[in-house]
Design an enzyme around this catalytic site. Structure first.
Site, PDB file in Angstrom:
ATOM      1  N   ASP A   6     -25.242  57.483 -23.121  1.00 47.15           N
ATOM      2  CA  ASP A   6     -25.729  56.551 -24.144  1.00 47.15           C
ATOM      3  C   ASP A   6     -25.411  55.097 -23.784  1.00 47.15           C
ATOM      4  O   ASP A   6     -25.830  54.192 -24.496  1.00 47.15           O
ATOM      5  CB  ASP A   6     -25.101  56.858 -25.510  1.00 47.15           C
ATOM      6  CG  ASP A   6     -23.618  56.499 -25.545  1.00 47.15           C
ATOM      7  OD1 ASP A   6     -22.908  56.837 -24.574  1.00 47.15           O
ATOM      8  OD2 ASP A   6     -23.182  55.869 -26.519  1.00 47.15           O
ATOM      9  N   ASP A  29     -18.545  60.158 -25.774  1.00 45.26           N
ATOM     10  CA  ASP A  29     -18.717  59.208 -26.875  1.00 45.26           C
ATOM     11  C   ASP A  29     -20.172  58.768 -26.984  1.00 45.26           C
ATOM     12  O   ASP A  29     -20.701  58.162 -26.051  1.00 45.26           O
ATOM     13  CB  ASP A  29     -17.846  57.961 -26.632  1.00 45.26           C
ATOM     14  CG  ASP A  29     -16.355  58.276 -26.644  1.00 45.26           C
ATOM     15  OD1 ASP A  29     -15.914  58.948 -27.575  1.00 45.26           O
ATOM     16  OD2 ASP A  29     -15.649  57.848 -25.716  1.00 45.26           O
ATOM     17  N   ASP A  50     -21.717  62.677 -20.914  1.00 38.85           N
ATOM     18  CA  ASP A  50     -20.759  61.722 -21.443  1.00 38.85           C
ATOM     19  C   ASP A  50     -20.332  62.273 -22.811  1.00 38.85           C
ATOM     20  O   ASP A  50     -21.006  63.142 -23.364  1.00 38.85           O
ATOM     21  CB  ASP A  50     -21.452  60.359 -21.585  1.00 38.85           C
ATOM     22  CG  ASP A  50     -20.618  59.345 -22.337  1.00 38.85           C
ATOM     23  OD1 ASP A  50     -19.425  59.215 -22.012  1.00 38.85           O
ATOM     24  OD2 ASP A  50     -21.155  58.698 -23.265  1.00 38.85           O
ATOM     25  N   ASN A  58      -8.718  60.102 -24.281  1.00 39.95           N
ATOM     26  CA  ASN A  58      -8.616  60.938 -25.479  1.00 39.95           C
ATOM     27  C   ASN A  58      -9.642  62.070 -25.486  1.00 39.95           C
ATOM     28  O   ASN A  58      -9.716  62.815 -26.470  1.00 39.95           O
ATOM     29  CB  ASN A  58      -8.820  60.081 -26.730  1.00 39.95           C
ATOM     30  CG  ASN A  58      -7.722  59.045 -26.907  1.00 39.95           C
ATOM     31  OD1 ASN A  58      -6.539  59.389 -26.917  1.00 39.95           O
ATOM     32  ND2 ASN A  58      -8.094  57.779 -27.022  1.00 39.95           N
TER      33      ASN A  58
HETATM   34  C1  G6P Z   1     -15.477  55.886 -23.428  1.00 39.76           C
HETATM   35  C2  G6P Z   1     -16.016  54.937 -24.494  1.00 39.76           C
HETATM   36  C3  G6P Z   1     -15.408  53.564 -24.370  1.00 39.76           C
HETATM   37  C4  G6P Z   1     -13.896  53.644 -24.295  1.00 39.76           C
HETATM   38  C5  G6P Z   1     -13.484  54.524 -23.121  1.00 39.76           C
HETATM   39  C6  G6P Z   1     -11.981  54.686 -23.018  1.00 39.76           C
HETATM   40  O1  G6P Z   1     -16.070  55.618 -22.206  1.00 39.76           O
HETATM   41  O2  G6P Z   1     -17.425  54.846 -24.415  1.00 39.76           O
HETATM   42  O3  G6P Z   1     -15.816  52.805 -25.483  1.00 39.76           O
HETATM   43  O4  G6P Z   1     -13.317  52.376 -24.148  1.00 39.76           O
HETATM   44  O5  G6P Z   1     -14.063  55.808 -23.284  1.00 39.76           O
HETATM   45  O6  G6P Z   1     -11.536  55.471 -24.111  1.00 39.76           O
HETATM   46  P1  G6P Z   1     -10.030  55.720 -24.486  1.00 39.76           P
HETATM   47  O7  G6P Z   1     -10.120  56.829 -25.527  1.00 39.76           O
HETATM   48  O8  G6P Z   1      -9.313  56.174 -23.252  1.00 39.76           O
HETATM   49  O9  G6P Z   1      -9.504  54.452 -25.018  1.00 39.76           O
HETATM   50 MG    MG Z   2     -20.881  57.019 -24.328  1.00 35.74          MG
END
Ligand code: G6P
Ligand code: MG
Length: 218
Positions: A171, A12, A10, A119
């Site tokens: 996480d 983030d 993962d 992102n």
């Molecule tokens: C990850 C993060 C989330 C987030 C998701 C979408 O999984 O843990 O907190 O909402 O990505 O991210 P984005 O950058 O597309 O908004």
């Molecule tokens: Mg994560």
């Protein structure tokens, strides 16, 4: 001999601490809507897609809005998030990641990124880690977010390995569930009280070695 051939990460909260930026941006949005979100509530947002996160937040605050309004709020959150991300450099890479990845590559393991974030490629570029992955699965390549296993099963398929040959590093509660539902060995990074479904839990990659993960996943 371990049967493991690939490690799926993962992004983030595992490679880089963007989880805190997501939280700050969502909290700002909630404040504008007249309510607050706690760190504990934020745990339920980790690994969850942008629109699903917004739905959870609005439900939490008891707010109902039409779809166009929701799309605007999601865009607003994303631009606040990108402001925070744009200041990020390789210094934002979490402790232990560089050492762990050099062990991963030395061991000849394949690597995939499995992130629901749209992102993710931008973040990898900012921290200079795009080349650390053989395969990148991000939010633009999947139709279902975690806890659906798609992000990881797709990564395994693109790497040409079976789920039983993969270890997932996560996480988030939703991400741990996604890995388990995909039939993979899951290493939870965080607290064992939160990541109860993980096969192995450590505070972060800094406390783990590749050998240790391989021997525990047998
Ligand atoms: C990850 C993060 C989330 C987030 C998701 C979408 O999984 O843990 O907190 O909402 O990505 O991210 P984005 O950058 O597309 O908004
Ligand atoms: Mg994560």
């Amino acid at each position: 001999m371990s049967q493991i051939k690939a490690f799926l990460f993962d992004l983030d909260g595992v490679i880089v601490d963007t989880a805190i930026y997501h939280y700050q941006a969502w909290k700002r949005l909630a404040t504008e809507l007249g309510f607050d979100i706690s760190e504990e509530f934020n745990e339920s947002l980790k690994g969850v897609s942008r629109m699903e996160s917004l739905d959870l937040i609005l439900a939490h605050g008891g707010v109902t809005l039409p779809d166009e309004e929701k799309a605007k709020l999601a865009d607003q959150k994303n631009s606040w998030y990108l402001e925070l991300v744009s200041r990020m450099t390789a210094e934002a890479i979490l402790p232990g990641v560089a050492t762990f990845f050099s062990q991963v590559h030395k061991a000849g393991l394949k690597t995939a990124l499995g992130s629901v974030s749209k992102n993710a490629p931008l973040i990898l570029e900012r921290i200079g880690m795009t080349d650390a992955f053989d395969v990148i699965i991000d939010g633009t390549k999947i139709s279902k977010g975690k806890p659906d296993p798609e992000v990881f099963t797709k990564g395994a398929a693109e790497l040409g390995v079976s789920p039983a040959e993969c270890v997932v590093f996560e996480d988030a509660v939703a991400g741990v569930d996604a890995g388990k539902r995909g039939g993979m060995f899951v290493v939870g990074l965080g607290s064992p009280d939160v990541l109860t479904q993980a096969d192995l839990v450590a505070p972060s990659l800094a406390e783990l070695t590749v050998d240790e993960v391989l021997s525990k996943s047998e």
